[in-house]
Scaffold this motif. Structure first.
Motif, PDB file in Angstrom:
ATOM      1  N   ARG A 370       0.991  -1.074   0.033  1.00 21.71           N
ATOM      2  CA  ARG A 370       0.389  -0.096   0.044  1.00 21.71           C
ATOM      3  C   ARG A 370       0.909   1.205   0.023  1.00 21.71           C
ATOM      4  N   TYR A 371       0.750   2.153  -0.945  1.00 25.00           N
ATOM      5  CA  TYR A 371       1.414   3.430  -1.000  1.00 25.00           C
ATOM      6  C   TYR A 371       0.589   4.509  -0.819  1.00 25.00           C
ATOM      7  N   ILE A 372       0.814   5.317   0.258  1.00 23.74           N
ATOM      8  CA  ILE A 372       0.227   6.374   0.680  1.00 23.74           C
ATOM      9  C   ILE A 372       0.661   7.696   0.592  1.00 23.74           C
ATOM     10  N   SER A 373       0.062   8.713  -0.161  1.00 21.09           N
ATOM     11  CA  SER A 373       0.417  10.051  -0.217  1.00 21.09           C
ATOM     12  C   SER A 373      -0.484  11.198   0.104  1.00 21.09           C
ATOM     13  N   ARG A 374       0.078  12.361   0.598  1.00 23.47           N
ATOM     14  CA  ARG A 374      -0.862  13.393   0.699  1.00 23.47           C
ATOM     15  C   ARG A 374      -0.599  14.394   0.013  1.00 23.47           C
ATOM     16  N   PHE A 375      -1.423  15.468  -0.330  1.00 24.41           N
ATOM     17  CA  PHE A 375      -0.789  16.593  -1.053  1.00 24.41           C
ATOM     18  C   PHE A 375      -1.921  17.782  -0.911  1.00 24.41           C
ATOM     19  N   GLU A 376      -1.293  19.022  -0.893  1.00 29.41           N
ATOM     20  CA  GLU A 376      -2.124  20.219  -0.776  1.00 29.41           C
ATOM     21  C   GLU A 376      -1.913  20.760  -2.176  1.00 29.41           C
ATOM     22  N   VAL A 377      -3.282  20.619  -2.798  1.00 34.73           N
ATOM     23  CA  VAL A 377      -3.076  20.774  -4.228  1.00 34.73           C
ATOM     24  C   VAL A 377      -3.721  22.218  -4.601  1.00 34.73           C
ATOM     25  N   GLU A 378      -2.822  23.240  -5.167  1.00 36.25           N
ATOM     26  CA  GLU A 378      -3.222  24.546  -5.409  1.00 36.25           C
ATOM     27  C   GLU A 378      -4.490  24.641  -5.988  1.00 36.25           C
ATOM     28  N   GLY A 379      -5.278  25.466  -5.214  1.00 35.48           N
ATOM     29  CA  GLY A 379      -6.610  25.873  -5.451  1.00 35.48           C
ATOM     30  C   GLY A 379      -7.627  24.971  -4.898  1.00 35.48           C
ATOM     31  N   GLU A 380      -7.060  23.982  -4.255  1.00 39.10           N
ATOM     32  CA  GLU A 380      -8.313  23.025  -3.556  1.00 39.10           C
ATOM     33  C   GLU A 380      -8.200  23.394  -2.079  1.00 39.10           C
ATOM     34  N   PRO A 381      -9.443  23.637  -1.282  1.00 44.14           N
ATOM     35  CA  PRO A 381      -9.760  23.947  -0.325  1.00 44.14           C
ATOM     36  C   PRO A 381      -9.062  22.794   0.929  1.00 44.14           C
ATOM     37  N   VAL A 382      -9.253  21.715   0.529  1.00 36.81           N
ATOM     38  CA  VAL A 382      -8.897  20.670   1.534  1.00 36.81           C
ATOM     39  C   VAL A 382      -7.745  19.793   0.998  1.00 36.81           C
ATOM     40  N   PRO A 383      -6.943  19.131   1.909  1.00 31.63           N
ATOM     41  CA  PRO A 383      -5.905  18.025   1.295  1.00 31.63           C
ATOM     42  C   PRO A 383      -6.278  17.033   0.455  1.00 31.63           C
ATOM     43  N   ALA A 384      -5.605  16.317  -0.302  1.00 35.29           N
ATOM     44  CA  ALA A 384      -5.811  15.443  -1.063  1.00 35.29           C
ATOM     45  C   ALA A 384      -5.058  14.019  -0.340  1.00 35.29           C
ATOM     46  N   LEU A 385      -5.788  13.022  -0.400  1.00 35.11           N
ATOM     47  CA  LEU A 385      -5.223  11.755   0.099  1.00 35.11           C
ATOM     48  C   LEU A 385      -5.315  10.905  -1.086  1.00 35.11           C
ATOM     49  N   ALA A 386      -4.174  10.106  -1.708  1.00 31.55           N
ATOM     50  CA  ALA A 386      -3.945   9.155  -2.365  1.00 31.55           C
ATOM     51  C   ALA A 386      -3.511   7.769  -2.145  1.00 31.55           C
ATOM     52  N   VAL A 387      -4.099   6.978  -2.373  1.00 32.37           N
ATOM     53  CA  VAL A 387      -3.642   5.530  -2.073  1.00 32.37           C
ATOM     54  C   VAL A 387      -3.649   4.637  -3.160  1.00 32.37           C
ATOM     55  N   PHE A 388      -2.462   4.038  -3.369  1.00 33.93           N
ATOM     56  CA  PHE A 388      -2.349   2.895  -4.474  1.00 33.93           C
ATOM     57  C   PHE A 388      -1.863   1.666  -3.707  1.00 33.93           C
ATOM     58  N   GLU A 389      -2.814   0.458  -4.092  1.00 31.13           N
ATOM     59  CA  GLU A 389      -2.513  -0.711  -3.509  1.00 31.13           C
ATOM     60  C   GLU A 389      -2.415  -1.979  -4.732  1.00 31.13           C
ATOM     61  N   VAL A 390      -1.339  -2.716  -4.459  1.00 27.42           N
ATOM     62  CA  VAL A 390      -1.053  -3.664  -5.453  1.00 27.42           C
ATOM     63  C   VAL A 390      -0.781  -4.877  -4.864  1.00 27.42           C
ATOM     64  N   GLY A 391      -1.455  -6.116  -5.387  1.00 26.28           N
ATOM     65  CA  GLY A 391      -1.021  -7.332  -4.668  1.00 26.28           C
ATOM     66  C   GLY A 391      -1.262  -8.552  -5.818  1.00 26.28           C
ATOM     67  N   ASP A 392      -1.014  -9.840  -5.466  1.00 22.17           N
ATOM     68  CA  ASP A 392      -0.782 -10.690  -6.679  1.00 22.17           C
ATOM     69  C   ASP A 392      -2.197 -10.880  -7.361  1.00 22.17           C
ATOM     70  N   ASP A 393      -3.365 -10.483  -6.644  1.00 20.13           N
ATOM     71  CA  ASP A 393      -4.538 -10.585  -7.045  1.00 20.13           C
ATOM     72  C   ASP A 393      -5.181  -9.312  -7.994  1.00 20.13           C
ATOM     73  N   GLY A 394      -4.283  -8.590  -7.727  1.00 24.03           N
ATOM     74  CA  GLY A 394      -4.743  -7.137  -8.703  1.00 24.03           C
ATOM     75  C   GLY A 394      -4.385  -5.951  -7.929  1.00 24.03           C
ATOM     76  N   TRP A 395      -5.016  -4.831  -8.376  1.00 24.91           N
ATOM     77  CA  TRP A 395      -4.631  -3.401  -7.534  1.00 24.91           C
ATOM     78  C   TRP A 395      -6.061  -2.582  -7.504  1.00 24.91           C
ATOM     79  N   ALA A 396      -5.809  -1.680  -6.506  1.00 28.80           N
ATOM     80  CA  ALA A 396      -7.064  -1.041  -6.277  1.00 28.80           C
ATOM     81  C   ALA A 396      -6.322   0.535  -5.759  1.00 28.80           C
ATOM     82  N   GLY A 397      -7.101   1.477  -6.076  1.00 27.94           N
ATOM     83  CA  GLY A 397      -6.564   2.826  -5.851  1.00 27.94           C
ATOM     84  C   GLY A 397      -7.662   3.965  -5.502  1.00 27.94           C
ATOM     85  N   ILE A 398      -7.478   4.655  -4.710  1.00 23.77           N
ATOM     86  CA  ILE A 398      -8.429   5.740  -4.399  1.00 23.77           C
ATOM     87  C   ILE A 398      -7.805   7.423  -4.375  1.00 23.77           C
TER      88      ILE A 398
END
Length: 429
Positions: A370-398
């Protein structure tokens, strides 16, 4: 000279070891006690290819009864092939890997044999026998000759192996055996506990564990018992990502890795320019091209991306296609605009976590990163959370813009398993 385990390798021993799943770690404390029933680990081996080759070397000696010197030759080849810089002196490191895996797989196999109901009717007692250690532990000597029913709770923490290099063993006895050897059944030795600090030199920091006096931290369990107790160990329910997932998330339960408190807070969110948000209204093909381009991949040519730990993730069109129809499904969940932030989570994560999960449908355990990152994107009022997850059975991300991206309690639900990486604080994208 081969280690004397009491017999040649046997089916239950080999099956126990083969049932493990390779789990990357940074320190020996990352996987603890009964978690070893499910995970094969070598402290500091965080790359899957390295771990797989090391596992092959260990499995070879377990299945064939190979010697320490034979294992050392394979160990040297694996180290050279992968350029692994390991901690500790070679003689000590190889002996630790070799002896611990052989002894604990042997002990777990014996526990599986002793779990047979018919056998337990005929031989209902367990006998603790001290081994021939060069420097015997006083407590282990004191336990020598202890006879207790096999279902006595004392065995749950005192079944050998009870420490690094411990050669103690556990045998089954019948009532006739007890009488013939003039032994006495019970009482169980008094169990006193002490707090021990482990992981002082671990990248993830120290922690305190409570163990019976006389038992080394990490050995206070009966080898293989968690597998015998349940096909799916109920240590905790599967902890999902914040939103419903596509791809990898079939019904699963985390195994072997309790949700210990994560060491320290996540690094503060990094600044990201507004153009990391893609324009609205693009076609799936255009969104796909932009995402793949971040990794040097194209629709027809996948790319092998190596993350910050050196492990590989294959990036290609199939990440976004339906397994049934082959059609693109990039914008189906409404987060196509944030795809570059998802790419950033993979390329430049705040943290990387790895864990085991049990897949009900496939009746097997899989490893997920599971890869986790947070960003304060210019022009956005609240932070962004990005999660990328990968396993032998596939991947998912939000990806999500939410005040929860700064909520420590919420974030702790994402930080489970073994932490392999943490970026230095500060910086911009």
């Amino acid at each position: 000279m081969a280690i004397s385990q009491g017999s040649l390798p046997f089916k239950q021993q080999i099956d126990y070891f083969k049932g493990k799943v390779d789990l990357p770690t940074r320190a020996w404390t990352d996987v603890y006690a009964g978690e070893h029933d499910w995970a094969f680990v070598v402290a500091g081996a965080s790359k899957r290819a390295l771990l797989a080759d090391m596992r092959g070397a260990v499995e070879k000696v377990i299945a064939s009864g190979g010697t320490l010197e034979q294992f050392r030759k394979d160990f040297d080849l694996v180290v050279t092939t992968h350029g692994w810089q390991y901690r500790g002196e070679r003689g000590w490191r190889t002996r630790t890997i070799y002896e611990t895996n052989l002894r604990q797989s042997y002990n777990a196999g014996r526990e599986a044999q002793m779990a047979d109901p018919e056998l337990r009717k005929r031989r209902p007692y367990g006998l603790y026998r001290h081994g021939d250690s060069a420097h015997p532990r006083p407590q282990h000597l004191a336990w020598n000759g202890t006879v207790l029913p096999l279902d006595d709770s004392w065995w749950s923490t005192h079944s050998p192996q009870n420490g690094w290099g411990c050669k103690c063993k556990k045998f089954m006895l019948s009532q006739r055996d007890v009488e013939r050897q003039k032994l006495q059944v019970g009482p169980a030795p008094k169990v006193e506990y002490e707090d021990r600090v482990i992981g002082q030199n671990s990248p993830n920091g120290p922690r305190t564990v409570r163990v019976p006096v006389g038992i080394d931290p990490g050995f206070e369990y009966a080898p293989g018992q968690s597998r015998l107790s349940s096909a799916v160990p109920p240590l905790r329910a599967y902890d999902p990502l914040p939103e419903p997932q596509a791809g990898a998330k079939s019904s699963a339960t985390a195994v072997g890795l309790p949700n210990r408190p994560a060491p320290g807070a996540l690094p503060k969110p990094r600044s990201a320019p507004a153009d990391r948000m893609l324009p609205a209204g693009l076609s799936d093909q255009e969104y796909l091209t932009r995402f793949l381009g971040e990794f040097g991949a194209t629709e027809s040519t996948p790319a092998v991306f190596k993350d910050v730990t050196g492990d590989a993730v294959v990036i290609g069109r199939d990440l976004f296609t339906s397994a049934k129809t082959g059609a693109l499904k990039v914008s189906k969940r409404g987060h196509a605009r944030e795809l570059l932030l998802l790419a950033d989570a993979l390329k430049s994560p705040d943290e990387i976590w790895v864990r085991l999960e049990w897949m009900y449908a496939q009746n097997k355990a899989v490893v997920r990163r599971r890869y986790i990152s947070r960003f304060e994107v210019e022009g956005e009022p609240v932070p962004a959370l990005a999660v990328f997850e990968v396993g032998d059975d596939g991947w998912a991300g939000i990806t999500t813009f939410s005040p929860d991206a700064d909520n420590p309690q919420y974030l702790e639900h994402l930080r489970i398993g073994v932490r392999l990486f943490r970026r230095a604080t500060g910086g911009t994208l």
